[in-house]
Design a protein around this motif. Sequence first.
Motif, mmCIF file in Angstrom:
data_model
loop_
_atom_site.group_PDB
_atom_site.id
_atom_site.type_symbol
_atom_site.label_atom_id
_atom_site.label_comp_id
_atom_site.label_asym_id
_atom_site.label_seq_id
_atom_site.Cartn_x
_atom_site.Cartn_y
_atom_site.Cartn_z
ATOM 1 N N ALA A 32 0.846 -1.198 0.000
ATOM 2 C CA ALA A 32 0.000 0.000 0.000
ATOM 3 C C ALA A 32 0.883 1.250 0.000
ATOM 4 O O ALA A 32 0.634 2.215 -0.735
ATOM 5 C CB ALA A 32 -0.910 -0.013 1.232
ATOM 6 N N ILE A 33 1.936 1.203 0.795
ATOM 7 C CA ILE A 33 2.833 2.363 0.875
ATOM 8 C C ILE A 33 3.517 2.602 -0.480
ATOM 9 O O ILE A 33 3.615 3.734 -0.955
ATOM 10 C CB ILE A 33 3.863 2.161 2.014
ATOM 11 N N HIS A 34 3.933 1.508 -1.115
ATOM 12 C CA HIS A 34 4.615 1.675 -2.410
ATOM 13 C C HIS A 34 3.690 2.246 -3.475
ATOM 14 O O HIS A 34 4.096 3.094 -4.272
ATOM 15 C CB HIS A 34 5.233 0.361 -2.873
ATOM 16 N N PHE A 35 2.452 1.788 -3.492
ATOM 17 C CA PHE A 35 1.522 2.355 -4.481
ATOM 18 C C PHE A 35 1.262 3.822 -4.164
ATOM 19 O O PHE A 35 1.187 4.652 -5.065
ATOM 20 C CB PHE A 35 0.220 1.544 -4.547
ATOM 21 N N PHE A 176 16.396 -4.673 -0.789
ATOM 22 C CA PHE A 176 15.357 -4.901 -1.803
ATOM 23 C C PHE A 176 13.965 -4.699 -1.218
ATOM 24 O O PHE A 176 13.608 -5.308 -0.208
ATOM 25 C CB PHE A 176 15.482 -6.316 -2.385
ATOM 26 N N SER A 177 13.194 -3.841 -1.897
ATOM 27 C CA SER A 177 11.812 -3.603 -1.476
ATOM 28 C C SER A 177 10.944 -3.726 -2.725
ATOM 29 O O SER A 177 11.432 -4.093 -3.795
ATOM 30 C CB SER A 177 11.689 -2.195 -0.888
ATOM 31 N N ALA A 178 9.670 -3.355 -2.601
ATOM 32 C CA ALA A 178 8.758 -3.475 -3.750
ATOM 33 C C ALA A 178 9.201 -2.602 -4.920
ATOM 34 O O ALA A 178 8.852 -2.882 -6.060
ATOM 35 C CB ALA A 178 7.348 -3.102 -3.318
ATOM 36 N N SER A 179 9.983 -1.551 -4.646
ATOM 37 C CA SER A 179 10.322 -0.648 -5.746
ATOM 38 C C SER A 179 11.486 -1.159 -6.591
ATOM 39 O O SER A 179 11.626 -0.754 -7.744
ATOM 40 C CB SER A 179 10.617 0.752 -5.216
ATOM 41 N N ASN A 180 12.340 -2.026 -6.042
ATOM 42 C CA ASN A 180 13.455 -2.503 -6.874
ATOM 43 C C ASN A 180 13.484 -4.030 -7.005
ATOM 44 O O ASN A 180 14.506 -4.606 -7.347
ATOM 45 C CB ASN A 180 14.800 -1.960 -6.364
ATOM 46 N N THR A 181 12.339 -4.662 -6.711
ATOM 47 C CA THR A 181 12.232 -6.108 -6.941
ATOM 48 C C THR A 181 11.246 -6.315 -8.084
ATOM 49 O O THR A 181 10.084 -5.905 -7.980
ATOM 50 C CB THR A 181 11.705 -6.825 -5.671
ATOM 51 N N CYS A 202 4.193 0.584 -12.871
ATOM 52 C CA CYS A 202 4.191 1.893 -12.198
ATOM 53 C C CYS A 202 4.979 1.857 -10.892
ATOM 54 O O CYS A 202 5.377 2.904 -10.381
ATOM 55 C CB CYS A 202 2.761 2.339 -11.874
ATOM 56 N N ILE A 203 5.165 0.651 -10.307
ATOM 57 C CA ILE A 203 5.923 0.632 -9.049
ATOM 58 C C ILE A 203 7.279 -0.048 -9.182
ATOM 59 O O ILE A 203 8.168 0.149 -8.363
ATOM 60 C CB ILE A 203 5.133 -0.022 -7.874
ATOM 61 N N THR A 204 7.437 -0.873 -10.201
ATOM 62 C CA THR A 204 8.707 -1.567 -10.397
ATOM 63 C C THR A 204 8.726 -2.084 -11.825
ATOM 64 O O THR A 204 7.959 -1.605 -12.666
ATOM 65 C CB THR A 204 8.862 -2.722 -9.372
#
Length: 440
Positions: A32-35, A176-181, A202-204
């Motif tokens: 949710a935070i990444h979106f 590694f988080s949702a943005s670079n995985t 849009c997120i990765t």
Amino acid sequence: MVDRKIKLIGMIEDRTAKVGIIGLGYVGLPLAIHFGKSGFNVFGFDLDSVKIEKLLKGESYIKHVPIEPVTRMIRAGHFDATSNFDRLREVDCILICVPTPLTDKMEPDLTYLLETTETIATHLRAGQLVVLESTTYPGTTEEMMLPRLKDRGFEVGRDFFLAYSPEREDPGNKTFSASNTPKVVGGMTANCLEVAQTLYNCITRAVPVSSAKAAELVKILENTFRSVNIALVNELKVLAHKMGIDIFEVINAAATKPFGYTPFYPGPGLGGHCIPIDPFYLSWKAREYDFSTRFIHLAGEINVSMPYYVIEKTVEALNGESKSMKGSRILVLGIAYKKDVDDDRESPGYAIIKMLLEKGAQVSYNDPWIPQLRPTRKYDFRMQSTPLTPETLADADVVIIITDHSAYDFADIVKHARLVIDTRNATKGITGAGNKIVMA
Ligand SMILES: NC(=O)c1ccc[n+]([C@@H]2O[C@H](COP(=O)([O-])OP(=O)(O)OC[C@H]3O[C@@H](n4cnc5c(N)ncnc54)[C@H](O)[C@@H]3O)[C@@H](O)[C@H]2O)c1
């Protein structure tokens, strides 16, 4: 007639699409935070009203997930959370992150997912994208979800879009988080894939595969790979101990090979909501094909035996001091399944505490991340974390290191403890301890 795919893709690209996330746990909350950070309005859904209240008050219930981004999103009007599932109609993309545990008989327990699917089916409106992110066996999206969602007369790929995208969240991983995985995505139809791929891009980086089934198997392959390799080093650890060889030295030396080898490390057994569970989703499904997944079973057998090995080494070490397990005071360090997280699900620490108690030991534990032990499906210990002081360490006949939290000062622990059982190589490099440290 309006082309729903083109419309939804346009809304995703210009960030007017609202993203709804069902299940705001270890996976759903960071997602949710990444979106939100990627410019979407996010709507969180969870049955647990305590979690919803905490979020809306700006309190995190997961220690390693900072709440500030959520608070900022709420203030800017970009985040809302609710237990009212009627509001699913307000979102354009629905991502499912509910638990997928095993039953007592080690079979998939799809209760949460079934309930969620039925809730979505009740509220589904034309033009929505539904993506399952929970880990499950190949075929779940197609065989379990699709028929229920189609029930309303909607056609998949035209009226609504359905896909599977496995969650690769690694709690506590600072690199590694949702943005670079990258995010693997498989759709029920080509249109479904296109819409879901647009969303995750849009997120990765989205990695498309040919079907939802293939995407489901990707996740289980990844976790089976881990489970099998951990079992391999766990088995070799036991042999290395007999041979008087330091298995960690061996693994680290092998890891200098720049190709063809990936290091895995032994421990007290497997824990967490994924690796001890996910492979059994596949072995259950494989039975439908008269197929036995032998690696999965062998790895499970070895990994499940590791807490017994820890107990065996503890009994031996106490014997060496002319003490019996019965009546000994044992301090267990770490109940989280891995370092620096507050997740104790499936932790081998529980199996170890259970066996220690059964053998008549007086057990206490310390974990800076888990202040108290709550009842779980399998265990009911209800203990409070003991303060870690020179006195509590010296008072224990044995200190067993289960989790190597960064907050622990292992040199200090070894200094004050009488006997240390180290299941994590946490005491590496500590000299002058004599026979006080036993590797297990
Ligand atoms: N935890 C991990 O590291 C991890 C990593 C990758 C994949 N996964 C997978 O992701 C999925 C979720 O795991 P998790 O660790 O986030 O679980 P979790 O228990 O932390 O969170 C799940 C959330 O879903 C909520 N929930 C349960 N049923 C619901 C329903 N019917 N409607 C709405 N909310 C509901 C729960 O209240 C809880 O907040 C699982 O399939 C897991 O295997 C987990």
